[in-house]
Design an enzyme around this catalytic site. Sequence first.
Site, PDB file in Angstrom:
ATOM      1  N   CYS A 158       0.812  -1.235   0.000  1.00 24.78           N
ATOM      2  CA  CYS A 158       0.000   0.000   0.000  1.00 24.78           C
ATOM      3  C   CYS A 158       0.837   1.272   0.000  1.00 24.78           C
ATOM      4  CB  CYS A 158      -0.945   0.011   1.186  1.00 24.78           C
ATOM      5  SG  CYS A 158      -2.174  -1.293   1.082  1.00 24.78           S
ATOM      6  N   ASN A 163     -10.209  -0.100  -0.479  1.00 20.30           N
ATOM      7  CA  ASN A 163      -8.746   0.029  -0.478  1.00 20.30           C
ATOM      8  C   ASN A 163      -8.206  -0.480  -1.818  1.00 20.30           C
ATOM      9  OD1 ASN A 163      -6.000  -0.179  -0.091  1.00 20.30           O
ATOM     10  ND2 ASN A 163      -6.128  -1.210   1.886  1.00 20.30           N
ATOM     11  N   HIS A 195      -3.641   7.283   2.849  1.00 21.37           N
ATOM     12  CA  HIS A 195      -4.016   5.966   2.325  1.00 21.37           C
ATOM     13  C   HIS A 195      -5.396   5.569   2.836  1.00 21.37           C
ATOM     14  CE1 HIS A 195      -3.901   1.927   0.984  1.00 21.37           C
ATOM     15  NE2 HIS A 195      -3.736   1.386   2.181  1.00 21.37           N
TER      16      HIS A 195
HETATM   17  O1  UT7 Z   1      -3.911  -1.225   3.460  1.00 23.08           O
HETATM   18  C1  UT7 Z   1      -2.975  -2.063   4.036  1.00 23.08           C
HETATM   19  C2  UT7 Z   1      -3.021  -2.018   5.496  1.00 23.08           C
HETATM   20  N1  UT7 Z   1      -4.238  -2.599   5.984  1.00 23.08           N
HETATM   21  C3  UT7 Z   1      -4.942  -1.964   6.888  1.00 23.08           C
HETATM   22  O2  UT7 Z   1      -4.622  -0.875   7.276  1.00 23.08           O
HETATM   23  C4  UT7 Z   1      -6.132  -2.694   7.459  1.00 23.08           C
HETATM   24  C5  UT7 Z   1      -6.083  -2.623   8.961  1.00 23.08           C
HETATM   25  N2  UT7 Z   1      -7.136  -3.371   9.605  1.00 23.08           N
HETATM   26  C6  UT7 Z   1      -8.424  -3.011   9.564  1.00 23.08           C
HETATM   27  O3  UT7 Z   1      -8.807  -2.099   8.865  1.00 23.08           O
HETATM   28  C7  UT7 Z   1      -9.384  -3.731  10.469  1.00 23.08           C
HETATM   29  O4  UT7 Z   1      -8.661  -4.507  11.387  1.00 23.08           O
HETATM   30  C8  UT7 Z   1     -10.401  -4.623   9.730  1.00 23.08           C
HETATM   31  C9  UT7 Z   1     -11.407  -3.771   8.963  1.00 23.08           C
HETATM   32  C10 UT7 Z   1      -9.704  -5.556   8.785  1.00 23.08           C
HETATM   33  C11 UT7 Z   1     -11.189  -5.449  10.746  1.00 23.08           C
HETATM   34  O5  UT7 Z   1     -11.817  -4.594  11.695  1.00 23.08           O
HETATM   35  P1  UT7 Z   1     -11.629  -4.837  13.258  1.00 23.08           P
HETATM   36  O6  UT7 Z   1     -12.421  -3.808  13.936  1.00 23.08           O
HETATM   37  O7  UT7 Z   1     -10.158  -4.879  13.548  1.00 23.08           O
HETATM   38  O8  UT7 Z   1     -12.312  -6.240  13.450  1.00 23.08           O
HETATM   39  P2  UT7 Z   1     -11.681  -7.591  14.032  1.00 23.08           P
HETATM   40  O9  UT7 Z   1     -10.816  -8.252  13.042  1.00 23.08           O
HETATM   41  O10 UT7 Z   1     -11.154  -7.317  15.399  1.00 23.08           O
HETATM   42  O11 UT7 Z   1     -12.986  -8.441  14.210  1.00 23.08           O
HETATM   43  C12 UT7 Z   1     -14.021  -8.081  15.146  1.00 23.08           C
HETATM   44  C13 UT7 Z   1     -15.170  -9.067  15.013  1.00 23.08           C
HETATM   45  C14 UT7 Z   1     -14.695 -10.522  15.058  1.00 23.08           C
HETATM   46  O12 UT7 Z   1     -15.697 -11.287  15.710  1.00 23.08           O
HETATM   47  P3  UT7 Z   1     -15.525 -11.685  17.255  1.00 23.08           P
HETATM   48  O13 UT7 Z   1     -14.252 -12.449  17.335  1.00 23.08           O
HETATM   49  O14 UT7 Z   1     -15.481 -10.384  17.999  1.00 23.08           O
HETATM   50  O15 UT7 Z   1     -16.743 -12.489  17.508  1.00 23.08           O
HETATM   51  C15 UT7 Z   1     -14.648 -10.915  13.585  1.00 23.08           C
HETATM   52  O16 UT7 Z   1     -14.822 -12.310  13.417  1.00 23.08           O
HETATM   53  O17 UT7 Z   1     -15.795  -8.902  13.737  1.00 23.08           O
HETATM   54  C16 UT7 Z   1     -15.801 -10.144  13.026  1.00 23.08           C
HETATM   55  N3  UT7 Z   1     -15.654  -9.865  11.602  1.00 23.08           N
HETATM   56  C17 UT7 Z   1     -16.693  -9.558  10.825  1.00 23.08           C
HETATM   57  N4  UT7 Z   1     -17.999  -9.471  11.064  1.00 23.08           N
HETATM   58  C18 UT7 Z   1     -18.804  -9.121  10.048  1.00 23.08           C
HETATM   59  C19 UT7 Z   1     -14.528  -9.813  10.865  1.00 23.08           C
HETATM   60  N5  UT7 Z   1     -14.805  -9.488   9.606  1.00 23.08           N
HETATM   61  C20 UT7 Z   1     -16.153  -9.327   9.553  1.00 23.08           C
HETATM   62  C21 UT7 Z   1     -17.032  -8.987   8.517  1.00 23.08           C
HETATM   63  N6  UT7 Z   1     -18.348  -8.889   8.796  1.00 23.08           N
HETATM   64  N7  UT7 Z   1     -16.628  -8.739   7.263  1.00 23.08           N
END
Ligand code: UT7
Length: 334
Positions: free
Chosen positions: A118, A288, A258
């Site tokens: 990225c 993204n 970004h």
């Molecule tokens: O561009 C390159 C660099 N990349 C980035 O900067 C991305 C950085 N990361 C992020 O933007 C975020 O971490 C994400 C958008 C990928 C994920 O968001 P988050 O708030 O960190 O969610 P998480 O991974 O901590 O997941 C929270 C909950 C989990 O469920 P439990 O364990 O709390 O029951 C996941 O299983 O949300 C669940 N989950 C979803 N639920 C509905 C994960 N993905 C989804 C989804 N829809 N698509």
Amino acid sequence: MNSTKKTRAAIKAVGGYVPPEILSNADLEKMVDTTDEWITTRTGIKERHILAPGVGTSEMAVQAILPMLEKNNIDPLEIDFVLCCTITGDMIFPATANVICDKIGAKNAWGFDLAAACSGFLYGMEVASKLVESGKYKKVLVVGGDKMSSIIDYTDRNTCIIFGDGMGCVLLEPDEEGYGVQDSILRSDGSGREFLHQKAGGSLRPPSHESIDAREHYVYQEGKTVFKFAVTNMADVTAELLERNGMTGDNVNWLVAHQANLRIIDATAQRIKLPEDKVLVNISRYGNTTNGTLPLLMWDFEKQFKKGDNLILSTFGGGFTWGSMWLRWAYDPK
Ligand code: UT7
């Protein structure tokens, strides 16, 4: 502040392209266990554009570059150098930059690809601006974007909701009036590779039946960990760049950050105390696009930039890679 007689690399034109097909949150609700509400609140994304199967990244570059050259009355034969920043080139080799030169008729140009996930476009701006500052290259294209749909697993809700396809480009030219790239800080930490990568397809794990069965040709991301590093590092490096140039948020006209997650962009803006109206955001429409986010922002908001505006470009991505660049916009709306 630097002296005004120095040769700097200034952006003199911008272009962009996103393919017509749209993948909305409602579409994704039918593909994986997710909701529009979850995606919107956690990322800020509403929809992303998807390039058709059988079409490569170079085609998006052509669609971004040719209208930009035409609008600015530039013959492709005038282009000296093309840097294509991508992680989804048409082929492993030759470089997609070479394909682009051929397709746009830039017969006098040479070029290559730059892969820094990225942060590729920002790294590319640094490399290309040094070529321009050398005085040898007068018309340089920096192209950034990806066909992320070619490496996304649409059964993995952790990643498929984030990424989209798109490409942007800028034309860099020498400037001796104080506009253009002023300063930058670029960083990397390869120990972060375990949290965001594509497991197979490279020399470490060449493609095989096993790698395909194990779905290793797709983006793998530990989102929460990447998020923590992104929030801290993008904000830190942006604050450091301003500080070492004696600037505060008051001196910044636009934050071009970004577009990975609206919460990461907001954290960076808050760190430098920038009001919302100076923070450029188009993540809701494109998701993204990896190497495409920064040039697509400049393409979308070009009409709002005025000559002399201070733009801060900031990024964080796989590698880990991150950085920030200060540039002074070189022209009024055309
Ligand atoms: O561009 C390159 C660099 N990349 C980035 O900067 C991305 C950085 N990361 C992020 O933007 C975020 O971490 C994400 C958008 C990928 C994920 O968001 P988050 O708030 O960190 O969610 P998480 O991974 O901590 O997941 C929270 C909950 C989990 O469920 P439990 O364990 O709390 O029951 C996941 O299983 O949300 C669940 N989950 C979803 N639920 C509905 C994960 N993905 C989804 C989804 N829809 N698509």
